[in-house]
Design a protein around this motif. Structure first.
Motif, PDB file in Angstrom:
ATOM      1  N   LEU A  95       7.472  -9.741  -5.276  1.00  0.00           N
ATOM      2  CA  LEU A  95       7.064  -8.375  -5.590  1.00  0.00           C
ATOM      3  C   LEU A  95       6.194  -7.821  -4.466  1.00  0.00           C
ATOM      4  CD1 LEU A  95       6.672  -5.865  -7.331  1.00  0.00           C
ATOM      5  CD2 LEU A  95       4.867  -7.092  -8.573  1.00  0.00           C
ATOM      6  N   LEU A  96       5.287  -8.630  -3.954  1.00  0.00           N
ATOM      7  CA  LEU A  96       4.433  -8.192  -2.848  1.00  0.00           C
ATOM      8  C   LEU A  96       5.272  -7.729  -1.664  1.00  0.00           C
ATOM      9  CD1 LEU A  96       1.690  -7.898  -1.405  1.00  0.00           C
ATOM     10  CD2 LEU A  96       1.889 -10.324  -0.781  1.00  0.00           C
ATOM     11  N   SER A  97       6.336  -8.451  -1.368  1.00  0.00           N
ATOM     12  CA  SER A  97       7.178  -8.068  -0.231  1.00  0.00           C
ATOM     13  C   SER A  97       7.793  -6.691  -0.442  1.00  0.00           C
ATOM     14  CB  SER A  97       8.281  -9.117  -0.012  1.00  0.00           C
ATOM     15  OG  SER A  97       9.249  -9.086  -1.045  1.00  0.00           O
ATOM     16  N   LYS A  98       8.212  -6.380  -1.673  1.00  0.00           N
ATOM     17  CA  LYS A  98       8.793  -5.070  -1.947  1.00  0.00           C
ATOM     18  C   LYS A  98       7.727  -3.970  -1.913  1.00  0.00           C
ATOM     19  CE  LYS A  98      12.317  -4.599  -2.164  1.00  0.00           C
ATOM     20  NZ  LYS A  98      13.253  -4.544  -1.004  1.00  0.00           N
ATOM     21  N   LEU A  99       6.549  -4.257  -2.439  1.00  0.00           N
ATOM     22  CA  LEU A  99       5.461  -3.279  -2.378  1.00  0.00           C
ATOM     23  C   LEU A  99       5.120  -2.943  -0.930  1.00  0.00           C
ATOM     24  CD1 LEU A  99       3.149  -4.803  -5.148  1.00  0.00           C
ATOM     25  CD2 LEU A  99       4.197  -2.530  -5.247  1.00  0.00           C
ATOM     26  N   MET A 100       5.047  -3.953  -0.088  1.00  0.00           N
ATOM     27  CA  MET A 100       4.689  -3.731   1.313  1.00  0.00           C
ATOM     28  C   MET A 100       5.795  -2.992   2.059  1.00  0.00           C
ATOM     29  SD  MET A 100       1.612  -4.887   1.609  1.00  0.00           S
ATOM     30  CE  MET A 100       1.253  -5.234   3.332  1.00  0.00           C
ATOM     31  N   GLN A 101       7.037  -3.277   1.747  1.00  0.00           N
ATOM     32  CA  GLN A 101       8.150  -2.546   2.360  1.00  0.00           C
ATOM     33  C   GLN A 101       8.086  -1.067   1.996  1.00  0.00           C
ATOM     34  OE1 GLN A 101      11.643  -4.784   1.016  1.00  0.00           O
ATOM     35  NE2 GLN A 101      12.089  -5.319   3.141  1.00  0.00           N
ATOM     36  N   LEU A 102       7.875  -0.791   0.709  1.00  0.00           N
ATOM     37  CA  LEU A 102       7.786   0.592   0.269  1.00  0.00           C
ATOM     38  C   LEU A 102       6.615   1.309   0.928  1.00  0.00           C
ATOM     39  CD1 LEU A 102       8.539   0.117  -3.541  1.00  0.00           C
ATOM     40  CD2 LEU A 102       9.948   1.397  -1.915  1.00  0.00           C
ATOM     41  N   LEU A 103       5.489   0.620   1.017  1.00  0.00           N
ATOM     42  CA  LEU A 103       4.309   1.216   1.627  1.00  0.00           C
ATOM     43  C   LEU A 103       4.556   1.577   3.085  1.00  0.00           C
ATOM     44  CD1 LEU A 103       1.258   1.916   1.325  1.00  0.00           C
ATOM     45  CD2 LEU A 103       0.790  -0.373   2.229  1.00  0.00           C
ATOM     46  N   GLU A 104       5.208   0.688   3.807  1.00  0.00           N
ATOM     47  CA  GLU A 104       5.472   0.938   5.228  1.00  0.00           C
ATOM     48  C   GLU A 104       6.295   2.211   5.425  1.00  0.00           C
ATOM     49  OE1 GLU A 104       6.870  -1.655   9.117  1.00  0.00           O
ATOM     50  OE2 GLU A 104       7.935  -1.935   7.227  1.00  0.00           O
ATOM     51  N   ARG A 105       7.169   2.505   4.464  1.00  0.00           N
ATOM     52  CA  ARG A 105       8.030   3.687   4.587  1.00  0.00           C
ATOM     53  C   ARG A 105       7.273   4.989   4.361  1.00  0.00           C
ATOM     54  NH1 ARG A 105      12.694   1.437   0.577  1.00  0.00           N
ATOM     55  NH2 ARG A 105      13.106  -0.526   1.685  1.00  0.00           N
ATOM     56  N   VAL A 106       6.275   4.950   3.481  1.00  0.00           N
ATOM     57  CA  VAL A 106       5.637   6.205   3.082  1.00  0.00           C
ATOM     58  C   VAL A 106       4.218   6.370   3.616  1.00  0.00           C
ATOM     59  CG1 VAL A 106       7.001   6.246   0.960  1.00  0.00           C
ATOM     60  CG2 VAL A 106       4.710   5.241   0.917  1.00  0.00           C
ATOM     61  N   SER A 107       3.647   5.335   4.194  1.00  0.00           N
ATOM     62  CA  SER A 107       2.243   5.385   4.599  1.00  0.00           C
ATOM     63  C   SER A 107       2.024   6.275   5.814  1.00  0.00           C
ATOM     64  CB  SER A 107       1.735   3.975   4.908  1.00  0.00           C
ATOM     65  OG  SER A 107       0.404   4.015   5.374  1.00  0.00           O
ATOM     66  N   ASP A 108       0.916   7.014   5.795  1.00  0.00           N
ATOM     67  CA  ASP A 108       0.498   7.787   6.962  1.00  0.00           C
ATOM     68  C   ASP A 108      -0.211   6.906   7.985  1.00  0.00           C
ATOM     69  OD1 ASP A 108       1.452  10.148   5.845  1.00  0.00           O
ATOM     70  OD2 ASP A 108      -0.436  10.543   4.787  1.00  0.00           O
ATOM     71  N   VAL A 109      -0.576   5.705   7.556  1.00  0.00           N
ATOM     72  CA  VAL A 109      -1.251   4.746   8.450  1.00  0.00           C
ATOM     73  C   VAL A 109      -0.198   3.833   9.060  1.00  0.00           C
ATOM     74  CG1 VAL A 109      -2.923   2.870   8.572  1.00  0.00           C
ATOM     75  CG2 VAL A 109      -3.332   4.806   7.038  1.00  0.00           C
TER      76      VAL A 109
END
Length: 282
Positions: free
Chosen positions: A55-69
Motif C-alpha cells: 500500500l505504501l508503494s501505491k501511496l508514494m506513486q500517487l503522491l509523486e504524480r500530484v505533488s508540487d514538491v
C-alpha cells in the motif's frame, strides 16, 4: 461503454475515492505534520511484500504524480532469504500493481536464525543496514517503511507491558551509521484495519510474516507478544472503538512534569533534578 479498470488502476482509484478519508487523508496529514518529504528528496520505498509496504508503494506513486514538491522514488525489495513461494508472490504483486521494484539478495534470515540470543533484534538491525546501504548506492537520501498507526500503538504497549518502559516509534529518524540518510514512516497515521479493508476491497493477496524464526516460534508458543497486544486492543475496541486513536494521541501529549523519571539522549533523568524549583507544584 466504460473500460474495465486494470488491477493497479482499481487499487489506485480506491485510495483516492473510496478510502480517501481512511488512507489518502491520513497519509497526507502525516507528511505535513512530521515534515517527511522535502524538495529534492530521493526516497527508497522499502517493500517486504506484505499489505502495508505494498500500500505504501501505491501511496508514494500517487503522491509523486500530484505533488508540487519534486522528489524521486526507488522501490526496493530486500530478499533476506524468502522461500520460493514468497519471492514469487512479491514479484507477481509488484507486476500486478505496476510497481517497478529492484530486488537485492542477502543472507539475513540465515545469520539471524542461527543466533541463540534475540534473533529478531539482529534480523531487524541487519535488514535496516542492508536497506540503508542499497538505498544510498541508488542515490537515495531517505528510506520509507510501511509502519502504520496500529504498529505505533502496539509498540508503545509492548514496551509498557513487557519492557517496563514508555517507548514509542518515531515518524522519522536520522541514521547513526549512514550520515545524510533518514528513515521515514509515511503511513504513521493510518490504521491497520483500513489497510486490511483496502486489501479485501481490491481482492489482493500479499505475503504475511515471512520470517522462519517467527513461524517456528508461533508453532511452539501459539502466539507472539505482539499478537497478544493485538488481541487485547481488539477486545478494548469492542467497548471503546476510539481506544487506539486515544493511545496514539497520548504519545503526542506526554506530560513529563508528571513522570518520576525519563530518558533523553540515552541519559536517565529524575524528577528530583527539578523538584522544588517551581513553586506551587501541588
Amino acid at each position: 461503454m466504460r473500460r474495465e479498470l486494470e488491477p493497479h488502476e482499481q487499487a489506485e482509484r480506491s485510495i483516492i475515492k473510496k478510502y480517501r478519508r481512511e488512507l489518502w487523508g491520513p497519509f497526507i496529514a502525516a507528511l505535513k505534520r512530521y515534515s517527511l518529504i522535502e524538495s529534492g528528496d530521493k526516497i527508497a520505498v522499502c517493500i517486504s511484500g506484505g499489505k502495508d509496504s505494498m500500500l505504501l508503494s501505491k501511496l508514494m506513486q500517487l503522491l509523486e504524480r500530484v505533488s508540487d514538491v519534486p522528489f524521486g522514488l526507488e522501490f526496493v525489495v530486500m530478499d533476506p532469504g524468502y522461500n520460493p513461494e514468497n519471492r514469487r508472490r512479491i514479484e507477481e504483486n509488484a507486476e500486478l500493481l505496476r510497481v517497478p521494484i529492484k530486488i537485492f539478495e542477502t543472507d539475513v534470515f540465515k545469520v539471524a536464525n542461527n543466533t541463540e540470543k534475540n534473533p529478531c533484534y539482529l534480523c531487524a538491525r541487519m535488514r535496516r543496514g542492508y536497506l540503508y546501504r542499497f538505498a544510498k548506492d541508488l542515490g537515495c537520501n531517505k528510506i520509507a517503511l510501511g509502519h502504520h498507526q496500529s504498529d505505533v500503538v502496539e509498540t508503545t504497549l509492548l514496551g509498557m507491558f513487557y519492557g517496563g518502559q514508555l517507548q514509542g516509534m518515531m515518524p522519522k529518524l536520522r541514521s547513526r551509521n549512514f550520515p545524510g540518510m533518514e528513515l521515514i514512516r509515511p503511513m504513521y497515521c493510518i490504521r491497520e484495519e483500513d489497510v486490511l479493508s483496502w486489501r479485501r476491497y481490491n481482492n489482493l493477496e500479499f505475503i504475511g510474516c515471512a520470517c522462519r524464526f517467527t513461524e517456528s516460534a508461533a508453532r511452539d508458543t501459539g502466539r507472539s507478544k505482539r499478537q497478544e497486544i493485538k488481541e487485547l486492543l481488539l477486545e478494548l475496541q469492542k467497548q471503546d472503538p476510539d481506544i487506539e486513536k486515544r493511545i496514539f494521541n497520548s504519545i503526542h501529549s506526554v506530560c513529563l512534569d508528571t513522570f518520576p523519571g525519563y530518558i533523553q539522549g540515552g541519559e536517565e533523568h529524575s524528577f528530583l533534578e527539578r523538584y522544588g524549583k517551581n513553586q506551587g507544584d501541588a
